[in-house]
Design a protein around this motif. Structure first.
Motif, PDB file in Angstrom:
ATOM      1  N   VAL A  79      -7.535   4.413   4.533  1.00  0.00           N
ATOM      2  CA  VAL A  79      -6.983   4.120   3.216  1.00  0.00           C
ATOM      3  C   VAL A  79      -8.103   4.186   2.192  1.00  0.00           C
ATOM      4  CG1 VAL A  79      -5.876   2.331   1.827  1.00  0.00           C
ATOM      5  CG2 VAL A  79      -5.213   2.626   4.216  1.00  0.00           C
ATOM      6  N   GLU A  80      -7.869   4.913   1.104  1.00  0.00           N
ATOM      7  CA  GLU A  80      -8.840   4.927   0.010  1.00  0.00           C
ATOM      8  C   GLU A  80      -8.821   3.560  -0.661  1.00  0.00           C
ATOM      9  OE1 GLU A  80      -9.903   7.341  -4.106  1.00  0.00           O
ATOM     10  OE2 GLU A  80      -8.187   7.986  -2.908  1.00  0.00           O
ATOM     11  N   LEU A  81      -9.997   3.050  -0.953  1.00  0.00           N
ATOM     12  CA  LEU A  81     -10.126   1.702  -1.506  1.00  0.00           C
ATOM     13  C   LEU A  81     -10.563   1.752  -2.962  1.00  0.00           C
ATOM     14  CD1 LEU A  81     -11.902   0.022   1.514  1.00  0.00           C
ATOM     15  CD2 LEU A  81      -9.451   0.170   1.033  1.00  0.00           C
ATOM     16  N   PRO A  82     -10.160   0.726  -3.703  1.00  0.00           N
ATOM     17  CA  PRO A  82      -9.424  -0.480  -3.353  1.00  0.00           C
ATOM     18  C   PRO A  82      -7.948  -0.164  -3.127  1.00  0.00           C
ATOM     19  CG  PRO A  82      -9.748  -0.425  -5.710  1.00  0.00           C
ATOM     20  CD  PRO A  82     -10.480   0.764  -5.145  1.00  0.00           C
ATOM     21  N   ALA A  83      -7.260  -1.103  -2.496  1.00  0.00           N
ATOM     22  CA  ALA A  83      -5.835  -0.920  -2.229  1.00  0.00           C
ATOM     23  C   ALA A  83      -5.169  -2.274  -2.022  1.00  0.00           C
ATOM     24  CB  ALA A  83      -5.638  -0.053  -0.986  1.00  0.00           C
ATOM     25  N   ILE A  84      -3.880  -2.291  -2.272  1.00  0.00           N
ATOM     26  CA  ILE A  84      -3.044  -3.436  -1.920  1.00  0.00           C
ATOM     27  C   ILE A  84      -2.022  -2.921  -0.931  1.00  0.00           C
ATOM     28  CG2 ILE A  84      -1.448  -5.214  -2.742  1.00  0.00           C
ATOM     29  CD1 ILE A  84      -2.762  -4.905  -5.530  1.00  0.00           C
ATOM     30  N   LEU A  85      -1.929  -3.582   0.217  1.00  0.00           N
ATOM     31  CA  LEU A  85      -1.015  -3.170   1.260  1.00  0.00           C
ATOM     32  C   LEU A  85      -0.002  -4.272   1.526  1.00  0.00           C
ATOM     33  CD1 LEU A  85      -4.099  -2.099   2.000  1.00  0.00           C
ATOM     34  CD2 LEU A  85      -2.863  -1.010   3.836  1.00  0.00           C
ATOM     35  N   LEU A  86       1.120  -3.879   2.082  1.00  0.00           N
ATOM     36  CA  LEU A  86       2.155  -4.824   2.473  1.00  0.00           C
ATOM     37  C   LEU A  86       2.405  -4.656   3.958  1.00  0.00           C
ATOM     38  CD1 LEU A  86       4.386  -6.914   1.773  1.00  0.00           C
ATOM     39  CD2 LEU A  86       5.897  -4.958   1.310  1.00  0.00           C
ATOM     40  N   ASP A  87       2.352  -5.756   4.688  1.00  0.00           N
ATOM     41  CA  ASP A  87       2.658  -5.740   6.122  1.00  0.00           C
ATOM     42  C   ASP A  87       3.880  -6.615   6.343  1.00  0.00           C
ATOM     43  OD1 ASP A  87       2.799  -5.765   8.868  1.00  0.00           O
ATOM     44  OD2 ASP A  87       0.677  -6.189   9.164  1.00  0.00           O
ATOM     45  N   GLN A  88       4.978  -5.979   6.729  1.00  0.00           N
ATOM     46  CA  GLN A  88       6.222  -6.697   6.990  1.00  0.00           C
ATOM     47  C   GLN A  88       6.492  -6.819   8.484  1.00  0.00           C
ATOM     48  OE1 GLN A  88       8.576  -4.237   4.135  1.00  0.00           O
ATOM     49  NE2 GLN A  88       9.099  -6.235   3.262  1.00  0.00           N
ATOM     50  N   GLY A  89       5.439  -6.695   9.282  1.00  0.00           N
ATOM     51  CA  GLY A  89       5.552  -6.876  10.716  1.00  0.00           C
ATOM     52  C   GLY A  89       5.400  -5.610  11.524  1.00  0.00           C
ATOM     53  N   SER A  90       5.521  -4.463  10.893  1.00  0.00           N
ATOM     54  CA  SER A  90       5.400  -3.204  11.625  1.00  0.00           C
ATOM     55  C   SER A  90       4.096  -2.491  11.301  1.00  0.00           C
ATOM     56  CB  SER A  90       6.589  -2.300  11.310  1.00  0.00           C
ATOM     57  OG  SER A  90       6.661  -2.051   9.923  1.00  0.00           O
ATOM     58  N   GLY A  91       3.151  -3.203  10.755  1.00  0.00           N
ATOM     59  CA  GLY A  91       1.871  -2.624  10.367  1.00  0.00           C
ATOM     60  C   GLY A  91       1.820  -2.420   8.869  1.00  0.00           C
ATOM     61  N   PRO A  92       0.627  -2.491   8.302  1.00  0.00           N
ATOM     62  CA  PRO A  92       0.487  -2.388   6.847  1.00  0.00           C
ATOM     63  C   PRO A  92       0.778  -0.990   6.322  1.00  0.00           C
ATOM     64  CG  PRO A  92      -1.601  -2.998   7.881  1.00  0.00           C
ATOM     65  CD  PRO A  92      -0.624  -2.753   8.963  1.00  0.00           C
ATOM     66  N   ARG A  93       1.354  -0.969   5.133  1.00  0.00           N
ATOM     67  CA  ARG A  93       1.540   0.285   4.397  1.00  0.00           C
ATOM     68  C   ARG A  93       1.009   0.066   2.987  1.00  0.00           C
ATOM     69  NH1 ARG A  93       5.544   0.069   0.684  1.00  0.00           N
ATOM     70  NH2 ARG A  93       7.126  -1.544   0.910  1.00  0.00           N
ATOM     71  N   VAL A  94       0.504   1.136   2.398  1.00  0.00           N
ATOM     72  CA  VAL A  94      -0.065   1.036   1.052  1.00  0.00           C
ATOM     73  C   VAL A  94       1.049   0.750   0.056  1.00  0.00           C
ATOM     74  CG1 VAL A  94      -1.305   2.259  -0.772  1.00  0.00           C
ATOM     75  CG2 VAL A  94      -2.003   2.546   1.618  1.00  0.00           C
ATOM     76  N   LEU A  95       0.847  -0.281  -0.714  1.00  0.00           N
ATOM     77  CA  LEU A  95       1.783  -0.682  -1.754  1.00  0.00           C
ATOM     78  C   LEU A  95       1.283  -0.215  -3.120  1.00  0.00           C
ATOM     79  CD1 LEU A  95       4.400  -2.376  -2.221  1.00  0.00           C
ATOM     80  CD2 LEU A  95       2.908  -4.340  -2.559  1.00  0.00           C
ATOM     81  N   VAL A  96      -0.007  -0.428  -3.387  1.00  0.00           N
ATOM     82  CA  VAL A  96      -0.643   0.043  -4.625  1.00  0.00           C
ATOM     83  C   VAL A  96      -1.919   0.759  -4.210  1.00  0.00           C
ATOM     84  CG1 VAL A  96      -1.544  -0.582  -6.894  1.00  0.00           C
ATOM     85  CG2 VAL A  96       0.285  -1.973  -5.871  1.00  0.00           C
ATOM     86  N   ASP A  97      -1.993   2.038  -4.508  1.00  0.00           N
ATOM     87  CA  ASP A  97      -3.130   2.842  -4.049  1.00  0.00           C
ATOM     88  C   ASP A  97      -4.317   2.767  -5.005  1.00  0.00           C
ATOM     89  OD1 ASP A  97      -2.608   4.599  -6.183  1.00  0.00           O
ATOM     90  OD2 ASP A  97      -1.551   6.026  -4.918  1.00  0.00           O
ATOM     91  N   ALA A  98      -5.428   3.343  -4.554  1.00  0.00           N
ATOM     92  CA  ALA A  98      -6.673   3.300  -5.325  1.00  0.00           C
ATOM     93  C   ALA A  98      -6.524   3.969  -6.682  1.00  0.00           C
ATOM     94  CB  ALA A  98      -7.801   3.956  -4.527  1.00  0.00           C
ATOM     95  N   GLY A  99      -5.841   5.099  -6.739  1.00  0.00           N
ATOM     96  CA  GLY A  99      -5.666   5.783  -8.013  1.00  0.00           C
ATOM     97  C   GLY A  99      -4.952   4.928  -9.037  1.00  0.00           C
ATOM     98  N   THR A 100      -3.928   4.227  -8.587  1.00  0.00           N
ATOM     99  CA  THR A 100      -3.184   3.340  -9.488  1.00  0.00           C
ATOM    100  C   THR A 100      -4.056   2.169  -9.911  1.00  0.00           C
ATOM    101  OG1 THR A 100      -1.102   3.985  -8.448  1.00  0.00           O
ATOM    102  CG2 THR A 100      -1.104   1.922  -9.710  1.00  0.00           C
ATOM    103  N   LEU A 101      -4.741   1.551  -8.951  1.00  0.00           N
ATOM    104  CA  LEU A 101      -5.610   0.412  -9.277  1.00  0.00           C
ATOM    105  C   LEU A 101      -6.732   0.813 -10.219  1.00  0.00           C
ATOM    106  CD1 LEU A 101      -5.759  -1.377  -5.823  1.00  0.00           C
ATOM    107  CD2 LEU A 101      -4.703  -2.249  -7.924  1.00  0.00           C
TER     108      LEU A 101
END
Length: 120
Positions: A79-101
């Motif tokens: 994952v390109e950093l920085p990032a915000i990810l969401l893990d709902q039990g099946s592993g994290p997925r990128v919620l807000v990516d580095a470009g957006t941040l």
């Protein structure tokens, strides 16, 4: 099932000396500081109160990582950093990516960006 968790991953090194260097870098040359998530959500040394209050208002657990401890915890994720990810039990997925941040200019915009991403 585990409760959903937001993962905040800073594009910064862990440790006291790194934190001191980051504080100086943000103060002296904020335009070249590599972690927009840190720059917006933190002042010189502590989390901005409005960001902390927003995070506490969310129905998610939160976990914060520096790049090294994130890579140790999730070596399979590239994952390109920085990032915000969401893990709902099946592993994290990128919620807000580095470009957006990297385009976020202040705490209000960060809160709005995260809120929109969580609604999507």
């Amino acid at each position: 099932m585990t409760s959903p968790m937001l993962l905040f991953v800073y594009n910064a090194d862990e440790g006291l000396f790194a934190a001191l260097g980051d504080a100086v870098h943000k103060a002296v040359s904020p335009d070249t500081y590599p972690c927009s998530l840190c720059a917006v959500s933190y002042g010189a040394v502590r989390m901005r109160p409005e960001w902390r209050a927003h995070l506490r208002s969310l129905p998610y657990a939160t976990r914060f990582f520096h790049r090294q401890d994130f890579r140790r915890a999730y070596p399979e994720l590239d994952v390109e950093l920085p990032a915000i990810l969401l893990d709902q039990g099946s592993g994290p997925r990128v919620l807000v990516d580095a470009g957006t941040l990297n385009g976020v200019g202040d705490v209000k915009e960060l809160i709005d960006t995260l809120s929109r991403s969580l609604r999507a």
